[in-house]
Design a protein around this motif. Structure first.
Motif, PDB file in Angstrom:
ATOM      1  N   ILE A 133       0.842  -1.204   0.000  1.00 59.84           N
ATOM      2  CA  ILE A 133       0.000   0.000   0.000  1.00 59.84           C
ATOM      3  C   ILE A 133       0.874   1.248   0.000  1.00 59.84           C
ATOM      4  O   ILE A 133       1.824   1.349   0.792  1.00 59.84           O
ATOM      5  N   GLU A 134       0.541   2.199  -0.862  1.00 63.31           N
ATOM      6  CA  GLU A 134       1.293   3.451  -0.977  1.00 63.31           C
ATOM      7  C   GLU A 134       0.320   4.627  -0.931  1.00 63.31           C
ATOM      8  O   GLU A 134      -0.664   4.652  -1.656  1.00 63.31           O
ATOM      9  N   VAL A 136       0.997   7.923  -1.656  1.00 62.53           N
ATOM     10  CA  VAL A 136       1.147   8.933  -2.726  1.00 62.53           C
ATOM     11  C   VAL A 136       0.685   8.303  -4.050  1.00 62.53           C
ATOM     12  O   VAL A 136       1.332   7.367  -4.551  1.00 62.53           O
ATOM     13  N   LEU A 139       3.211   7.682  -6.925  1.00 64.89           N
ATOM     14  CA  LEU A 139       4.194   6.626  -6.627  1.00 64.89           C
ATOM     15  C   LEU A 139       3.544   5.246  -6.743  1.00 64.89           C
ATOM     16  O   LEU A 139       4.153   4.311  -7.271  1.00 64.89           O
ATOM     17  N   GLY A 160      -3.420   4.192  -1.025  1.00 66.26           N
ATOM     18  CA  GLY A 160      -4.220   4.528   0.144  1.00 66.26           C
ATOM     19  C   GLY A 160      -3.371   4.667   1.389  1.00 66.26           C
ATOM     20  O   GLY A 160      -2.149   4.532   1.337  1.00 66.26           O
ATOM     21  N   ASP A 161      -4.055   4.931   2.521  1.00 66.21           N
ATOM     22  CA  ASP A 161      -3.379   5.058   3.805  1.00 66.21           C
ATOM     23  C   ASP A 161      -3.210   3.666   4.413  1.00 66.21           C
ATOM     24  O   ASP A 161      -4.197   3.008   4.741  1.00 66.21           O
ATOM     25  N   THR A 178       7.677   0.418   5.839  1.00 69.33           N
ATOM     26  CA  THR A 178       8.904   1.113   5.426  1.00 69.33           C
ATOM     27  C   THR A 178       8.783   2.627   5.557  1.00 69.33           C
ATOM     28  O   THR A 178       9.492   3.380   4.896  1.00 69.33           O
ATOM     29  N   ALA A 179       7.867   3.092   6.416  1.00 71.57           N
ATOM     30  CA  ALA A 179       7.796   4.493   6.828  1.00 71.57           C
ATOM     31  C   ALA A 179       7.598   4.443   8.341  1.00 71.57           C
ATOM     32  O   ALA A 179       7.045   3.460   8.851  1.00 71.57           O
TER      33      ALA A 179
HETATM   34  N1  SAH Z   1       9.701   0.462   0.321  1.00 72.48           N
HETATM   35  C1  SAH Z   1       9.996   1.574  -0.560  1.00 72.48           C
HETATM   36  C2  SAH Z   1      10.611   2.754   0.138  1.00 72.48           C
HETATM   37  C3  SAH Z   1       9.660   3.372   1.035  1.00 72.48           C
HETATM   38  S1  SAH Z   1       9.784   5.095   1.368  1.00 72.48           S
HETATM   39  C4  SAH Z   1      10.891   1.175  -1.702  1.00 72.48           C
HETATM   40  O1  SAH Z   1      11.352   0.028  -1.738  1.00 72.48           O
HETATM   41  O2  SAH Z   1      11.101   2.002  -2.581  1.00 72.48           O
HETATM   42  C5  SAH Z   1       8.327   5.138   2.364  1.00 72.48           C
HETATM   43  C6  SAH Z   1       7.048   5.190   1.569  1.00 72.48           C
HETATM   44  O3  SAH Z   1       5.979   5.111   2.495  1.00 72.48           O
HETATM   45  C7  SAH Z   1       6.872   6.501   0.811  1.00 72.48           C
HETATM   46  O4  SAH Z   1       6.646   6.246  -0.537  1.00 72.48           O
HETATM   47  C8  SAH Z   1       5.645   7.132   1.483  1.00 72.48           C
HETATM   48  O5  SAH Z   1       4.837   7.860   0.589  1.00 72.48           O
HETATM   49  C9  SAH Z   1       4.913   5.900   2.021  1.00 72.48           C
HETATM   50  N2  SAH Z   1       3.994   6.140   3.123  1.00 72.48           N
HETATM   51  C10 SAH Z   1       4.130   7.000   4.163  1.00 72.48           C
HETATM   52  N3  SAH Z   1       3.059   6.926   4.974  1.00 72.48           N
HETATM   53  C11 SAH Z   1       2.231   5.979   4.428  1.00 72.48           C
HETATM   54  C12 SAH Z   1       0.958   5.450   4.798  1.00 72.48           C
HETATM   55  N4  SAH Z   1       0.287   5.894   5.869  1.00 72.48           N
HETATM   56  N5  SAH Z   1       0.407   4.503   4.019  1.00 72.48           N
HETATM   57  C13 SAH Z   1       1.042   4.049   2.909  1.00 72.48           C
HETATM   58  N6  SAH Z   1       2.232   4.515   2.501  1.00 72.48           N
HETATM   59  C14 SAH Z   1       2.824   5.473   3.258  1.00 72.48           C
END
Ligand code: SAH
Length: 238
Positions: A133-134, A136, A139, A160-161, A178-179
């Motif tokens: 899930i992303e 933005v 992206l 989505g969130d 990963t955030a």
């Molecule tokens: N795993 C990625 C790197 C992640 S950078 C890779 O391999 O390229 C962290 C990502 O988390 C960013 O794109 C950011 O937009 C996203 N992010 C941040 N908060 C989020 C949320 N609540 N839900 C989904 N994505 C989120």
């Protein structure tokens, strides 16, 4: 005289052999070699040893997940910008988190923070199916397109969130975030299978990569290494 010609033909043969042995290097070979070096120098040397993780890191074409202008830096020892203020993690961190997650071939994995789609591709080599899930939209679209182009049919991307997880597909054997949120989102703990594991960076000023184990009776957390991830943002719904 005959001796001279024999020597000359030997020299010509060697020269030709060299000429044939030195074709213009293929770009893909160069990237393959860079990946092998990346795994040896940045990942194995720092202690990641899981053979399936190392093989995945040798296989996934990281340069395809970074902007075209940064492809020459794709295998260097650092995170790189991917637009919208976000980054693709340093290769070592991707490998370290993948190993810490302990993924098995039958597993169903959820990733929060698709970003470029690179980590999802690495997970696709380790697991049966990956949901990611992303937040933005641009992206999410780009990552889905890259993964499709590369044939990663077992990865499903949603925009989505990620705070709410992906309830329709729960429970998950493994969850990777990963955030970095300030604290672990409860819906993600809820969507983890008993016996399941989550790897997540937690904290604001100071972040720790945290391993969460869900047992039949509760949750056990363990801090591993200090890290620096982009913040976990919340959508309008949150
Ligand atoms: N795993 C990625 C790197 C992640 S950078 C890779 O391999 O390229 C962290 C990502 O988390 C960013 O794109 C950011 O937009 C996203 N992010 C941040 N908060 C989020 C949320 N609540 N839900 C989904 N994505 C989120």
């Amino acid at each position: 005289m005959a001796h001279f010609f024999r020597q000359l033909s030997a020299v010509v043969a060697i020269c030709c052999g060299m000429a044939f042995a030195l074709p213009a290097p293929q770009t893909t070979n160069t990237f393959t070699q860079q990946r092998d070096r990346m795994v040896a120098d940045q990942i194995q040397r720092r202690g990641v040893a899981n053979p399936r993780v190392l093989e995945a890191m040798r296989t996934v074409p990281r340069h395809r997940f970074v902007p075209a202008t940064l492809q020459h830096l794709a295998y260097t020892d650092r995170p790189l910008p991917i637009g919208h203020g976000q980054t693709i993690s340093q290769p070592f961190i991707v490998a370290y988190m993948s190993e810490a997650l302990g993924v098995e071939p039958a597993h169903k994995v959820l990733e929060i923070g698709t970003g470029s789609g690179y980590q999802a591709a690495v997970l696709a080599h380790l697991a049966r199916v990956v949901y990611t899930i992303e937040i933005v939209p641009e992206l999410a679209r780009r990552a889905a397109a890259t993964l499709k182009e590369l044939g990663y049919t077992s990865v499903h991307v949603r925009e989505g969130d990620g705070y709410a997880g992906w309830p329709e597909q729960a429970p998950f054997d493994r969850i990777m975030v990963t955030a970095a949120p300030d604290r672990i989102p409860q819906p993600l703990i809820d969507q983890l299978r008993a016996g399941g594991r989550m790897v997540i960076p937690v904290g604001a000023a100071e972040q720790w990569l945290t391993v969460v184990e869900k047992t039949a009776t509760g949750v056990v957390q363990r801090r591993t290494i200090p890290v620096r991830f982009v913040p976990f943002t919340r959508g309008r719904a949150g």
